[in-house]
Design a protein around this motif. Structure first.
Motif, PDB file in Angstrom:
ATOM      1  N   ASN A  13       0.832  -1.207   0.000  1.00  0.00           N
ATOM      2  CA  ASN A  13       0.000   0.000   0.000  1.00  0.00           C
ATOM      3  C   ASN A  13       0.868   1.259   0.000  1.00  0.00           C
ATOM      4  O   ASN A  13       0.632   2.192  -0.777  1.00  0.00           O
ATOM      5  CB  ASN A  13      -0.918   0.029   1.231  1.00  0.00           C
ATOM      6  CG  ASN A  13      -2.099  -0.925   1.118  1.00  0.00           C
ATOM      7  OD1 ASN A  13      -2.389  -1.429   0.029  1.00  0.00           O
ATOM      8  ND2 ASN A  13      -2.782  -1.184   2.222  1.00  0.00           N
ATOM      9  N   SER A  14       1.868   1.282   0.858  1.00  0.00           N
ATOM     10  CA  SER A  14       2.692   2.491   0.970  1.00  0.00           C
ATOM     11  C   SER A  14       3.554   2.684  -0.279  1.00  0.00           C
ATOM     12  O   SER A  14       3.788   3.818  -0.699  1.00  0.00           O
ATOM     13  CB  SER A  14       3.573   2.423   2.224  1.00  0.00           C
ATOM     14  OG  SER A  14       2.759   2.208   3.349  1.00  0.00           O
ATOM     15  N   TYR A 118      -3.835  -5.870   8.558  1.00  0.00           N
ATOM     16  CA  TYR A 118      -3.673  -6.447   9.905  1.00  0.00           C
ATOM     17  C   TYR A 118      -4.562  -7.684  10.023  1.00  0.00           C
ATOM     18  O   TYR A 118      -5.671  -7.646  10.555  1.00  0.00           O
ATOM     19  CB  TYR A 118      -3.981  -5.406  10.988  1.00  0.00           C
ATOM     20  CG  TYR A 118      -3.572  -5.936  12.351  1.00  0.00           C
ATOM     21  CD1 TYR A 118      -2.223  -6.149  12.644  1.00  0.00           C
ATOM     22  CD2 TYR A 118      -4.513  -6.285  13.307  1.00  0.00           C
ATOM     23  CE1 TYR A 118      -1.832  -6.685  13.856  1.00  0.00           C
ATOM     24  CE2 TYR A 118      -4.133  -6.823  14.527  1.00  0.00           C
ATOM     25  CZ  TYR A 118      -2.788  -7.019  14.796  1.00  0.00           C
ATOM     26  OH  TYR A 118      -2.398  -7.559  15.989  1.00  0.00           O
ATOM     27  N   CYS A 222       5.158  -6.529  10.057  1.00  0.00           N
ATOM     28  CA  CYS A 222       4.623  -5.943   8.818  1.00  0.00           C
ATOM     29  C   CYS A 222       3.697  -6.922   8.107  1.00  0.00           C
ATOM     30  O   CYS A 222       2.958  -6.552   7.211  1.00  0.00           O
ATOM     31  CB  CYS A 222       5.760  -5.512   7.903  1.00  0.00           C
ATOM     32  SG  CYS A 222       6.664  -6.885   7.156  1.00  0.00           S
ATOM     33  N   PHE A 223       3.794  -8.206   8.467  1.00  0.00           N
ATOM     34  CA  PHE A 223       2.981  -9.294   7.916  1.00  0.00           C
ATOM     35  C   PHE A 223       3.291  -9.632   6.455  1.00  0.00           C
ATOM     36  O   PHE A 223       2.533 -10.339   5.794  1.00  0.00           O
ATOM     37  CB  PHE A 223       1.474  -9.055   8.114  1.00  0.00           C
ATOM     38  CG  PHE A 223       1.045  -9.390   9.513  1.00  0.00           C
ATOM     39  CD1 PHE A 223       0.696 -10.672   9.861  1.00  0.00           C
ATOM     40  CD2 PHE A 223       1.034  -8.414  10.493  1.00  0.00           C
ATOM     41  CE1 PHE A 223       0.351 -10.992  11.161  1.00  0.00           C
ATOM     42  CE2 PHE A 223       0.688  -8.717  11.799  1.00  0.00           C
ATOM     43  CZ  PHE A 223       0.340 -10.008  12.134  1.00  0.00           C
TER      44      PHE A 223
HETATM   45  C1  LIG Z   1       1.029  -4.609  12.975  1.00  0.00           C
HETATM   46  C2  LIG Z   1       0.058  -3.697  12.273  1.00  0.00           C
HETATM   47  C3  LIG Z   1      -0.541  -2.688  12.990  1.00  0.00           C
HETATM   48  C4  LIG Z   1      -1.444  -1.825  12.368  1.00  0.00           C
HETATM   49  N1  LIG Z   1      -1.966  -0.797  13.093  1.00  0.00           N
HETATM   50  C5  LIG Z   1      -2.798   0.088  12.488  1.00  0.00           C
HETATM   51  C6  LIG Z   1      -3.309   1.211  13.205  1.00  0.00           C
HETATM   52  O1  LIG Z   1      -2.977   1.441  14.358  1.00  0.00           O
HETATM   53  N2  LIG Z   1      -4.157   2.041  12.577  1.00  0.00           N
HETATM   54  C7  LIG Z   1      -4.554   1.825  11.276  1.00  0.00           C
HETATM   55  O2  LIG Z   1      -5.342   2.590  10.757  1.00  0.00           O
HETATM   56  N3  LIG Z   1      -4.064   0.781  10.561  1.00  0.00           N
HETATM   57  C8  LIG Z   1      -3.198  -0.080  11.139  1.00  0.00           C
HETATM   58  N4  LIG Z   1      -2.679  -1.130  10.419  1.00  0.00           N
HETATM   59  C9  LIG Z   1      -3.059  -1.288   9.000  1.00  0.00           C
HETATM   60  C10 LIG Z   1      -2.016  -0.710   8.049  1.00  0.00           C
HETATM   61  O3  LIG Z   1      -1.527   0.525   8.501  1.00  0.00           O
HETATM   62  C11 LIG Z   1      -2.608  -0.508   6.659  1.00  0.00           C
HETATM   63  O4  LIG Z   1      -3.238  -1.641   6.180  1.00  0.00           O
HETATM   64  C12 LIG Z   1      -1.535  -0.049   5.671  1.00  0.00           C
HETATM   65  O5  LIG Z   1      -2.179   0.380   4.503  1.00  0.00           O
HETATM   66  C13 LIG Z   1      -0.546  -1.140   5.318  1.00  0.00           C
HETATM   67  O6  LIG Z   1       0.434  -0.589   4.481  1.00  0.00           O
HETATM   68  P1  LIG Z   1       1.571  -1.421   3.744  1.00  0.00           P
HETATM   69  O7  LIG Z   1       0.861  -2.295   2.732  1.00  0.00           O
HETATM   70  O8  LIG Z   1       2.400  -0.391   3.075  1.00  0.00           O
HETATM   71  O9  LIG Z   1       2.303  -2.193   4.765  1.00  0.00           O
HETATM   72  C14 LIG Z   1      -1.776  -2.000  11.007  1.00  0.00           C
HETATM   73  C15 LIG Z   1      -1.164  -3.036  10.290  1.00  0.00           C
HETATM   74  C16 LIG Z   1      -0.258  -3.876  10.919  1.00  0.00           C
HETATM   75  C17 LIG Z   1       0.387  -4.974  10.112  1.00  0.00           C
END
Ligand SMILES: Cc1cc2nc3c(=O)[nH]c(=O)nc-3n(C[C@H](O)[C@H](O)[C@H](O)COP(=O)(O)O)c2cc1C
Length: 260
Positions: A13-14, A118, A222-223
Motif C-alpha cells: 500500500n505504501s 492487519y 509488517c505481515f
Molecule cells: C502490525 C500492524 C498494525 C497496524 N496498526 C494500524 C493502526 O494502528 N491504525 C490503522 O489505521 N491501521 C493499522 N494497520 C493497518 C495498516 O496501517 C494498513 O493496512 C496499511 O495500509 C498497510 O500498508 P503497507 O501495505 O504499506 O504495509 C496496522 C497493520 C499492521 C500490520
C-alpha cells in the motif's frame, strides 16, 4: 521537481502511494527504507518524503530509526504520509516530534486510508470496498501533491483526541514487545519450502530450518511473510486460516523483493 521519497511497506500500500505521489509530482526518486536501514543515507533533494504504514497507532520502528538518521541530509522541505486503515491516531504528531529532536521540521503530514493488512483482525474487506478505498486514496493523493508542490507548511493530520490519548498508550506499551510478537507465527502443511517469506522479510527475521521458516524475534509485524506466501501456508494465531490474504493489486512480489 527535485524530490526523493523513502517508503516502508509490508503489503505494497505504501509503495503504491509513494509511486502515485511521485507521478503527481512529475517524478521523484523512490527508495525503500528497508534497503537504507543499515547505511547512512544522505540525499541532496530539496524535498524529502516519508511514506509508511501506521503500525499499532504509531510509527513503525524501522521508520523511527530512519527518521533519526535524516538529520544528515538537511532537506529544505520534508513531508510524510501515514498510510493506514482508518486510525492514523497520533502517528504524524509522533513523527513531527522525532524530527524536531533532530532539528528537522516536518512541514506537512498527511494520512491516506487503504485496505487493512492487519490480518489477526480479519481480511481486507470486499473487492468493492477495496476499490472504493483506492479511488478515495487517488483523490486524496492528488490533493496532497498540490500541497507538496506549494511546499505548504501546515499542521499534521491526526485522529480524534480520545484515539490519540488511548492508543498512544497502547503504542508505547507494545513498542518494545513487537520484535517478539512473531511467536504467534506458524506454518501449516501447505508450506513447500519456497523461501519467499525469508526473502520478503524487510528485517531479515526469518531463517529456513529443514525447509520451514523460523522467526527469530526481530519481527516488525509488517505481515509481509504471511501476506505474500503463495501457498497461504503461514498463519498467525488461530483465526488466520479463515481470513483472506492481501497485498496491493498493483504491487508485485518482484517489487517487494527488489526493495529488500
Ligand atoms: C502490525 C500492524 C498494525 C497496524 N496498526 C494500524 C493502526 O494502528 N491504525 C490503522 O489505521 N491501521 C493499522 N494497520 C493497518 C495498516 O496501517 C494498513 O493496512 C496499511 O495500509 C498497510 O500498508 P503497507 O501495505 O504499506 O504495509 C496496522 C497493520 C499492521 C500490520
Amino acid at each position: 521537481m527535485n524530490a526523493t521519497i523513502f517508503y516502508y511497506t509490508g503489503t505494497g500500500n505504501s509503495l503504491w502511494v509513494a509511486r502515485r505521489v511521485a507521478d503527481e509530482l512529475g517524478g521523484a526518486e523512490l527508495f525503500s527504507i528497508s534497503e537504507c536501514d543499515d547505511e547512512k543515507k544522505t540525499v541532496s533533494s530539496e524535498i524529502i518524503g516519508l511514506v509508511f504504514p501506521v503500525h499499532i497507532w504509531g510509527v513503525p520502528a524501522p521508520v523511527v530509526r530512519f527518521a533519526h538518521r535524516l538529520r544528515e541530509s538537511r532537506p529544505d522541505y520534508v513531508f510524510a504520509i501515514a498510510v493506514n486503515a482508518g486510525q492514523v491516531s497520533n502517528t504524524l504528531v509522533q513523527l513531527k516530534k522525532i524530527m524536531a529532536e533532530n532539528r528537522l521540521n516536518l512541514s506537512a503530514g498527511f494520512e491516506v486510508a487503504m485496505p487493512s493488512n492487519y490480518i489477526p483482525w480479519g481480511g481486507p474487506g470486499t473487492q468493492e470496498k477495496q476499490h472504493k478505498c483506492f479511488e478515495l486514496a487517488e483523490e486524496k493523493i492528488s490533493r496532497i501533491a498540490v500541497r507538496i508542490k506549494e511546499k505548504a507548511n501546515m499542521p499534521v493530520e491526526k485522529g480524534p483526541l480520545w484515539q490519540r490519548i488511548l492508543f498512544t498508550g497502547f503504542y508505547n506499551m507494545s513498542f518494545s514487545h513487537v520484535p517478539k510478537m512473531d511467536k504467534k507465527f506458524w506454518v501449516d502443511d501447505k508450506c513447500n519450502a519456497c523461501g519467499i517469506c525469508y526473502k520478503v522479510c524487510p528485517v531479515g527475521n526469518i531463517t529456513m530450518r529443514e525447509g520451514k521458516p523460523v522467526w527469530n524475534h526481530r519481527c516488525e509485524q509488517c505481515f509481509a511473510c504471511l501476506q505474500w506466501c503463495p501457498q497461504e501456508a503461514i498463519q498467525y494465531g488461530k483465526k488466520t486460516p479463515e481470513y483472506e490474504r492481501y497485498h496491493h493489486p498493483e504491487v508485485l512480489l518482484k517489487d517487494m523483493l527488489k526493495s529488500r
